[in-house]
Design a protein around this motif. Structure first.
Motif, PDB file in Angstrom:
ATOM      1  N   UNK A  52      52.484 -35.044  -1.477  1.00 18.39           N
ATOM      2  CA  UNK A  52      51.106 -35.441  -1.718  1.00 18.39           C
ATOM      3  C   UNK A  52      50.521 -34.857  -2.994  1.00 18.39           C
ATOM      4  N   UNK A  53      49.663 -35.638  -3.644  1.00 17.45           N
ATOM      5  CA  UNK A  53      48.865 -35.188  -4.781  1.00 17.45           C
ATOM      6  C   UNK A  53      47.404 -35.368  -4.389  1.00 17.45           C
ATOM      7  N   UNK A  54      46.628 -34.291  -4.509  1.00 16.26           N
ATOM      8  CA  UNK A  54      45.247 -34.300  -4.074  1.00 16.26           C
ATOM      9  C   UNK A  54      44.335 -33.913  -5.238  1.00 16.26           C
ATOM     10  N   UNK A  55      43.426 -34.799  -5.609  1.00 13.74           N
ATOM     11  CA  UNK A  55      42.416 -34.454  -6.597  1.00 13.74           C
ATOM     12  C   UNK A  55      41.296 -33.714  -5.879  1.00 13.74           C
ATOM     13  N   UNK A  56      40.832 -32.618  -6.459  1.00 10.30           N
ATOM     14  CA  UNK A  56      39.826 -31.795  -5.813  1.00 10.30           C
ATOM     15  C   UNK A  56      38.501 -31.871  -6.555  1.00 10.30           C
ATOM     16  N   UNK A  57      37.441 -31.725  -5.812  1.00  9.90           N
ATOM     17  CA  UNK A  57      36.125 -31.679  -6.403  1.00  9.90           C
ATOM     18  C   UNK A  57      36.074 -30.504  -7.376  1.00  9.90           C
ATOM     19  N   UNK A  58      35.616 -30.754  -8.586  1.00  5.79           N
ATOM     20  CA  UNK A  58      35.611 -29.713  -9.605  1.00  5.79           C
ATOM     21  C   UNK A  58      36.715 -29.876 -10.621  1.00  5.79           C
ATOM     22  N   UNK A  59      37.711 -30.745 -10.328  1.00 12.16           N
ATOM     23  CA  UNK A  59      38.700 -31.081 -11.339  1.00 12.16           C
ATOM     24  C   UNK A  59      40.102 -30.561 -11.115  1.00 12.16           C
ATOM     25  N   UNK A  60      40.292 -29.570 -10.257  1.00 13.26           N
ATOM     26  CA  UNK A  60      41.645 -29.055 -10.028  1.00 13.26           C
ATOM     27  C   UNK A  60      42.493 -30.093  -9.302  1.00 13.26           C
ATOM     28  N   UNK A  61      43.804 -29.992  -9.496  1.00 17.08           N
ATOM     29  CA  UNK A  61      44.757 -30.895  -8.853  1.00 17.08           C
ATOM     30  C   UNK A  61      45.677 -30.078  -7.955  1.00 17.08           C
ATOM     31  N   UNK A  62      45.905 -30.568  -6.739  1.00 14.10           N
ATOM     32  CA  UNK A  62      46.828 -29.907  -5.814  1.00 14.10           C
ATOM     33  C   UNK A  62      48.013 -30.826  -5.546  1.00 14.10           C
ATOM     34  N   UNK A  63      49.202 -30.254  -5.562  1.00 16.38           N
ATOM     35  CA  UNK A  63      50.421 -30.966  -5.191  1.00 16.38           C
ATOM     36  C   UNK A  63      51.068 -30.189  -4.048  1.00 16.38           C
ATOM     37  N   UNK A  64      51.296 -30.839  -2.911  1.00 17.80           N
ATOM     38  CA  UNK A  64      51.869 -30.143  -1.756  1.00 17.80           C
ATOM     39  C   UNK A  64      53.012 -30.972  -1.178  1.00 17.80           C
ATOM     40  N   UNK A  65      54.173 -30.347  -1.086  1.00 17.85           N
ATOM     41  CA  UNK A  65      55.328 -30.949  -0.443  1.00 17.85           C
ATOM     42  C   UNK A  65      55.448 -30.387   0.976  1.00 17.85           C
ATOM     43  N   UNK A  66      55.636 -31.268   1.942  1.00 16.53           N
ATOM     44  CA  UNK A  66      55.805 -30.861   3.339  1.00 16.53           C
ATOM     45  C   UNK A  66      57.086 -31.509   3.854  1.00 16.53           C
ATOM     46  N   UNK A  67      57.977 -30.720   4.439  1.00 16.19           N
ATOM     47  CA  UNK A  67      59.243 -31.315   4.863  1.00 16.19           C
ATOM     48  C   UNK A  67      59.874 -30.535   6.000  1.00 16.19           C
ATOM     49  N   UNK A  68      60.411 -31.282   6.966  1.00 13.15           N
ATOM     50  CA  UNK A  68      61.251 -30.714   8.009  1.00 13.15           C
ATOM     51  C   UNK A  68      62.722 -30.994   7.692  1.00 13.15           C
ATOM     52  N   UNK A  69      62.989 -31.375   6.447  1.00 12.94           N
ATOM     53  CA  UNK A  69      64.355 -31.660   6.023  1.00 12.94           C
ATOM     54  C   UNK A  69      64.623 -30.968   4.690  1.00 12.94           C
TER      55      UNK A  69
END
Length: 383
Positions: free
Chosen positions: A248-265
């Motif tokens: 996932x890529x998440x744009x945040x209020x204020x301008x920062x960007x978050x990238x989070x990988x989630x996996x059970x593999x």
């Protein structure tokens, strides 16, 4: 000191999370310490009533921990006027019906997430609780873990300057169940039973991002079922219909960007099962569930990219560990204490069913983003 009893119907405590974190490490731990000191000459004493579908399992748990009350009849428990609070740690598909019954019966409610299968259902619960005048809370345990508390301390102290980005890595290899027993229940991998890593983890990422860095304003996600065939608790093979990995890529209020990988593999090559790297103009940090390391701009080295020679420095050794500076309790227990104070004393508490609905919304939009192959805006959730 006066002792006041709060009677808690605990549904779903025969499951791994409900038993270990909520019953043993939270409610029973409070009893072991003599109850919750309310600070006004009163101690709150939690009295659990175990609720579930499997009578032998409930009886065994009660006997193991010296408890006397358990039931397979949720309706009867909720009809008991002496029961103050209902807690839900069931499978997601059973949660809305049970919470609705509890709220309608006038019980305060505290629940695991996701609170519902979709945003409409989550908002309906929040409205029902508001109109009934009961107090309500949703488990958002990672906010109370040492690593993220240290990270919040850095944010509040202005360590990062302007926060530019957040990168998260979560997961581990869940065995397929054929040659080694799986660490997670089989329903987690069946979409028809409410399974899937997006439904499970995106609600976590919503509150972590929202509380620490800012509201999520858009989401772009890709999901996958990397392991399509697994074996259930009886050793029978089944087809996995739910996603076991999400990017996932998440744009945040204020301008920062978050990238989070989630996996059970995925196999773990990091210090903790989940880690977040936060980069800012003045410094960076890497936080896990317990530890947190930092590198300030004044101590940032100047590495040179040269693929023709071996690396001559240890980049990990150039970071500094953030000290504890406090005693950290179990994160689940810490939130239980805050919610019980909210119920008993009316102290402020904002991790409620509306906050839970935001997590459901992000999971819903994440799945839709993956299905449609596009970025989606995340509207503010209101009642």
């Amino acid at each position: 000191m006066t002792r006041r009893t709060v009677r808690i119907a605990m549904n779903g405590v025969t499951g791994r999370m409900g038993y270990r974190q909520h019953l043993v490490r939270s409610v029973l731990a409070l009893r072991e310490q003599g109850g919750l000191d309310l600070g006004n000459g009163e101690t709150l004493w939690p009295e659990p009533i175990l609720v579930g579908r499997r009578e032998p399992a409930l009886r065994a748990l009660a006997e193991r921990h010296g408890l006397t009350e358990w039931s397979t009849d949720l309706d009867a428990v909720l009809a008991d006027d002496t029961v103050d609070l209902y807690f839900d740690a069931q499978v997601t598909s059973a949660r809305v019906e049970a919470l609705t019954k509890a709220i309608t019966a006038g019980k305060h409610v505290y629940t695991e997430k996701p609170t519902a299968a979709d945003l409409d259902g989550a908002l309906a619960l929040a409205r029902l609780a508001r109109d009934a005048g009961v107090r309500h809370g949703v488990v958002q345990d990672k906010l109370f873990l040492p690593g993220l508390l240290k990270l919040k301390r850095l944010i509040d102290g202005g360590f990062f300057g302007e926060i530019l980005s957040v990168r998260g890595e979560f997961g581990y290899w869940v065995f397929e169940g054929d040659w080694q027993e799986a660490q997670r229940p089989s329903w987690n991998y069946r979409a028809e039973d409410g399974g899937g890593i997006v439904v499970d983890m995106f609600p976590h990422w919503e509150y972590v991002l929202h509380e620490l860095f800012g509201r999520v304003t858009s989401v772009t996600a890709h999901v996958a079922t990397h392991v399509p065939r697994r074996w259930d608790e009886q050793g029978k093979p089944y087809e996995a219909t739910a996603d076991d990995a999400a990017y996932g890529i998440f744009q945040l209020e204020g301008g920062a960007v978050a990238q989070i990988n989630s996996s059970w593999a995925v196999r773990v090559h990091r210090d903790e099962l989940v880690e977040f790297q936060v980069d800012g103009t003045h410094g960076s940090a890497v936080a896990g569930l317990r530890g947190c390391r930092v590198q300030h701009r004044s101590a940032t080295p100047k590495p040179v990219w040269n693929p023709d020679v071996p690396v001559t420095e240890s980049f990990r050794d150039q970071w500094q560990e953030v000290p504890d500076n406090a005693a950290f309790d179990n994160g689940f227990k810490a939130q239980w204490e805050l919610f019980l104070r909210h119920v008993s004393l009316g102290e402020p508490y904002h991790w409620d069913l509306l906050a839970g609905a935001r997590g459901v919304q992000l999971a819903e939009l994440g799945l839709r983003s993956a299905a449609e192959g596009r970025r989606l805006e995340v509207p503010e959730v209101t009642l």
